[in-house]
Motif scaffolding. Sequence first.
Motif, PDB file in Angstrom:
ATOM      1  N   ARG A 181      93.313  86.772  31.342  1.00 39.03           N
ATOM      2  CA  ARG A 181      93.347  86.041  32.607  1.00 39.03           C
ATOM      3  C   ARG A 181      93.037  86.966  33.781  1.00 39.03           C
ATOM      4  O   ARG A 181      92.387  86.574  34.754  1.00 39.03           O
ATOM      5  CB  ARG A 181      94.706  85.366  32.785  1.00 39.03           C
ATOM      6  N   ALA A 182      93.519  88.225  33.668  1.00 42.34           N
ATOM      7  CA  ALA A 182      93.239  89.192  34.733  1.00 42.34           C
ATOM      8  C   ALA A 182      91.745  89.480  34.818  1.00 42.34           C
ATOM      9  O   ALA A 182      91.179  89.566  35.916  1.00 42.34           O
ATOM     10  CB  ALA A 182      94.017  90.481  34.476  1.00 42.34           C
ATOM     11  N   ILE A 183      91.096  89.622  33.661  1.00 43.77           N
ATOM     12  CA  ILE A 183      89.650  89.854  33.640  1.00 43.77           C
ATOM     13  C   ILE A 183      88.917  88.673  34.255  1.00 43.77           C
ATOM     14  O   ILE A 183      87.968  88.838  35.037  1.00 43.77           O
ATOM     15  CB  ILE A 183      89.176  90.101  32.194  1.00 43.77           C
ATOM     16  N   ASP A 184      89.354  87.462  33.897  1.00 43.74           N
ATOM     17  CA  ASP A 184      88.717  86.265  34.428  1.00 43.74           C
ATOM     18  C   ASP A 184      88.876  86.205  35.953  1.00 43.74           C
ATOM     19  O   ASP A 184      87.935  85.868  36.689  1.00 43.74           O
ATOM     20  CB  ASP A 184      89.335  85.032  33.777  1.00 43.74           C
ATOM     21  N   ASN A 185      90.065  86.556  36.458  1.00 47.34           N
ATOM     22  CA  ASN A 185      90.304  86.547  37.901  1.00 47.34           C
ATOM     23  C   ASN A 185      89.452  87.579  38.628  1.00 47.34           C
ATOM     24  O   ASN A 185      88.878  87.307  39.691  1.00 47.34           O
ATOM     25  CB  ASN A 185      91.786  86.807  38.195  1.00 47.34           C
ATOM     26  N   ILE A 186      89.365  88.774  38.036  1.00 45.50           N
ATOM     27  CA  ILE A 186      88.564  89.833  38.653  1.00 45.50           C
ATOM     28  C   ILE A 186      87.100  89.414  38.729  1.00 45.50           C
ATOM     29  O   ILE A 186      86.420  89.654  39.730  1.00 45.50           O
ATOM     30  CB  ILE A 186      88.717  91.151  37.866  1.00 45.50           C
ATOM     31  N   ALA A 187      86.616  88.770  37.663  1.00 48.26           N
ATOM     32  CA  ALA A 187      85.229  88.297  37.650  1.00 48.26           C
ATOM     33  C   ALA A 187      85.001  87.272  38.764  1.00 48.26           C
ATOM     34  O   ALA A 187      83.965  87.294  39.449  1.00 48.26           O
ATOM     35  CB  ALA A 187      84.892  87.698  36.289  1.00 48.26           C
ATOM     36  N   GLN A 188      85.968  86.389  38.961  1.00 46.67           N
ATOM     37  CA  GLN A 188      85.840  85.396  40.033  1.00 46.67           C
ATOM     38  C   GLN A 188      85.859  86.054  41.409  1.00 46.67           C
ATOM     39  O   GLN A 188      85.102  85.670  42.309  1.00 46.67           O
ATOM     40  CB  GLN A 188      86.972  84.372  39.913  1.00 46.67           C
ATOM     41  N   TRP A 189      86.714  87.066  41.581  1.00 46.46           N
ATOM     42  CA  TRP A 189      86.774  87.770  42.869  1.00 46.46           C
ATOM     43  C   TRP A 189      85.454  88.477  43.162  1.00 46.46           C
ATOM     44  O   TRP A 189      84.995  88.491  44.310  1.00 46.46           O
ATOM     45  CB  TRP A 189      87.914  88.788  42.859  1.00 46.46           C
ATOM     46  N   LEU A 190      84.857  89.083  42.114  1.00 50.47           N
ATOM     47  CA  LEU A 190      83.580  89.756  42.296  1.00 50.47           C
ATOM     48  C   LEU A 190      82.506  88.763  42.737  1.00 50.47           C
ATOM     49  O   LEU A 190      81.706  89.057  43.633  1.00 50.47           O
ATOM     50  CB  LEU A 190      83.154  90.438  40.990  1.00 50.47           C
ATOM     51  N   GLU A 191      82.508  87.586  42.101  1.00 50.13           N
ATOM     52  CA  GLU A 191      81.532  86.562  42.482  1.00 50.13           C
ATOM     53  C   GLU A 191      81.720  86.144  43.938  1.00 50.13           C
ATOM     54  O   GLU A 191      80.753  85.962  44.681  1.00 50.13           O
ATOM     55  CB  GLU A 191      81.673  85.340  41.563  1.00 50.13           C
ATOM     56  N   GLU A 192      82.989  85.991  44.338  1.00 49.21           N
ATOM     57  CA  GLU A 192      83.264  85.598  45.721  1.00 49.21           C
ATOM     58  C   GLU A 192      82.875  86.692  46.715  1.00 49.21           C
ATOM     59  O   GLU A 192      82.345  86.406  47.789  1.00 49.21           O
ATOM     60  CB  GLU A 192      84.754  85.255  45.864  1.00 49.21           C
ATOM     61  N   ASP A 193      83.131  87.969  46.353  1.00 45.50           N
ATOM     62  CA  ASP A 193      82.812  89.077  47.266  1.00 45.50           C
ATOM     63  C   ASP A 193      81.302  89.248  47.421  1.00 45.50           C
ATOM     64  O   ASP A 193      80.804  89.503  48.526  1.00 45.50           O
ATOM     65  CB  ASP A 193      83.426  90.383  46.742  1.00 45.50           C
ATOM     66  N   ILE A 194      80.600  89.134  46.301  1.00 46.60           N
ATOM     67  CA  ILE A 194      79.152  89.334  46.354  1.00 46.60           C
ATOM     68  C   ILE A 194      78.471  88.135  46.980  1.00 46.60           C
ATOM     69  O   ILE A 194      77.516  88.256  47.744  1.00 46.60           O
ATOM     70  CB  ILE A 194      78.596  89.617  44.945  1.00 46.60           C
ATOM     71  N   GLY A 195      78.982  86.946  46.656  1.00 53.23           N
ATOM     72  CA  GLY A 195      78.476  85.712  47.238  1.00 53.23           C
ATOM     73  C   GLY A 195      76.993  85.490  47.034  1.00 53.23           C
ATOM     74  O   GLY A 195      76.488  85.534  45.906  1.00 53.23           O
ATOM     75  N   GLU A 196      76.261  85.305  48.132  1.00 53.73           N
ATOM     76  CA  GLU A 196      74.830  84.987  48.078  1.00 53.73           C
ATOM     77  C   GLU A 196      74.003  86.130  47.514  1.00 53.73           C
ATOM     78  O   GLU A 196      72.877  85.916  47.064  1.00 53.73           O
ATOM     79  CB  GLU A 196      74.335  84.642  49.489  1.00 53.73           C
ATOM     80  N   SER A 197      74.551  87.335  47.524  1.00 58.79           N
ATOM     81  CA  SER A 197      73.794  88.495  47.050  1.00 58.79           C
ATOM     82  C   SER A 197      73.711  88.564  45.521  1.00 58.79           C
ATOM     83  O   SER A 197      72.984  89.386  44.962  1.00 58.79           O
ATOM     84  CB  SER A 197      74.413  89.794  47.589  1.00 58.79           C
ATOM     85  N   LEU A 198      74.484  87.726  44.842  1.00 59.45           N
ATOM     86  CA  LEU A 198      74.501  87.741  43.377  1.00 59.45           C
ATOM     87  C   LEU A 198      73.178  87.209  42.839  1.00 59.45           C
ATOM     88  O   LEU A 198      72.765  86.089  43.154  1.00 59.45           O
ATOM     89  CB  LEU A 198      75.662  86.874  42.867  1.00 59.45           C
ATOM     90  N   THR A 199      72.474  88.026  42.061  1.00 59.76           N
ATOM     91  CA  THR A 199      71.181  87.621  41.529  1.00 59.76           C
ATOM     92  C   THR A 199      71.352  86.563  40.446  1.00 59.76           C
ATOM     93  O   THR A 199      72.444  86.401  39.885  1.00 59.76           O
ATOM     94  CB  THR A 199      70.429  88.821  40.935  1.00 59.76           C
ATOM     95  N   GLU A 200      70.271  85.866  40.160  1.00 57.89           N
ATOM     96  CA  GLU A 200      70.319  84.834  39.125  1.00 57.89           C
ATOM     97  C   GLU A 200      70.693  85.427  37.781  1.00 57.89           C
ATOM     98  O   GLU A 200      71.458  84.844  37.007  1.00 57.89           O
ATOM     99  CB  GLU A 200      68.967  84.126  39.048  1.00 57.89           C
ATOM    100  N   SER A 201      70.149  86.596  37.497  1.00 57.32           N
ATOM    101  CA  SER A 201      70.450  87.268  36.226  1.00 57.32           C
ATOM    102  C   SER A 201      71.929  87.639  36.151  1.00 57.32           C
ATOM    103  O   SER A 201      72.591  87.417  35.131  1.00 57.32           O
ATOM    104  CB  SER A 201      69.591  88.525  36.077  1.00 57.32           C
TER     105      SER A 201
END
Length: 397
Positions: A181-201
């Motif tokens: 669950r901690a890994i899943d949460n960290i992954a979600q936080w990374l997605e939120e922090d990077i936001g629009e900069s996250l590439t499609e890949s």
Amino acid sequence: MPMQDLNPAFLPALAQKNLKDIKPNILIVDDRKENLLATEKVLKPLDANIHKATSGNEALSLILRHNFAVVLLDVQMPEMDGFETASLMMEHDSMHGVPIIFVTAISKEEKYASRAAEIGAVDYIFKPINSDILRSKVRVYLEIYRQRAQIMDLNNTLRQSNEELERFAFICSHDLKSPLRAIDNIAQWLEEDIGESLTESSRRHMDELHKRIKRMEKLLDDTLEYARIGHDQNQNKPDIIDAYTLIQDVLALSAPPTGFKVEIGKTMADLRVNRLPLQQIFYNLINNAFKHHGGESGVIKVDVAEMPDRYVFGIKDDGVGIPEEYHQKIFEMFQTLKPRDRSEGSGMGLAFVKKILMNYGCEITVDSKPGEGTIFRFAWPKNEVNKPAPMASKSAA
């Protein structure tokens, strides 16, 4: 659990007792000491502890302090004869199933032998005793006692092993879920922090990460549930339902994919069955037929054949079939014929089915060839409603 199903790595932990290490007790009851000594001499080569009593009261006192494998009891004794002594012995829990052999010099009339049989004696021997025959008979009962003791010892060891397995599965399921669950949460936080900069890949990689975390959580849940089958039994009154309605309920839970049709045999409506164990069996088998069909449409048939003491249920599909070399492998834990990345389930569905059926003394077979569909058949006892049901769930195949 059949011995061939045990992992060899666990065998040293069973600590089975050798039959020769189990030294049983024999009780000889006779009011004449010379008879006691003579019988003791005959039985001494049998490697057993021999206890002697000269009266019924003394014999009853001994059974309170010792467990006996066999009792040799004289019929003619003062104060309390052999028949009365045997009847009082049978009232003690420690004597349930213990063979009693009456030894007598009285009349050979059938009424005496009949009375001995009514009390529960296994034999009725007349004096003078043939030493070889007596020794041979007692030896048989001693061997039965040793084998029974060994089975009980093995059952206790297996019970302890199963309890340890369940505790281990619970620890795995509980403790490993937290870091997941901690890994899943960290992954979600990374997605939120990077936001629009996250590439499609990168987004695809993150989606794959979330899927693998969910799959791991399901593997942990299914491992725990598999360990609990047969232990967490329903203590309430069995929920009895007709088999046709049961299948309809299963289909409502599984939501058949568009294009698939399920045909239920008319005779299913005539059967009254215990919902809990059969619901899990049918759920896994029917969903297994959907998931591994290999086509976008198909027909699943559920039917039953009645035997004198059991029902034989069949689940048939018209899918791609299963090669013969996988017919046994598919019932093992975490096994699936699809690559891991393409499989939605944990590979536990058929393992669940097999273990539940084993818990009820039943088996399952598969009849399938590539391109010719698959038929799963399993037997179910007609008196299943009187048995406790294993824990039910909706685990996917």
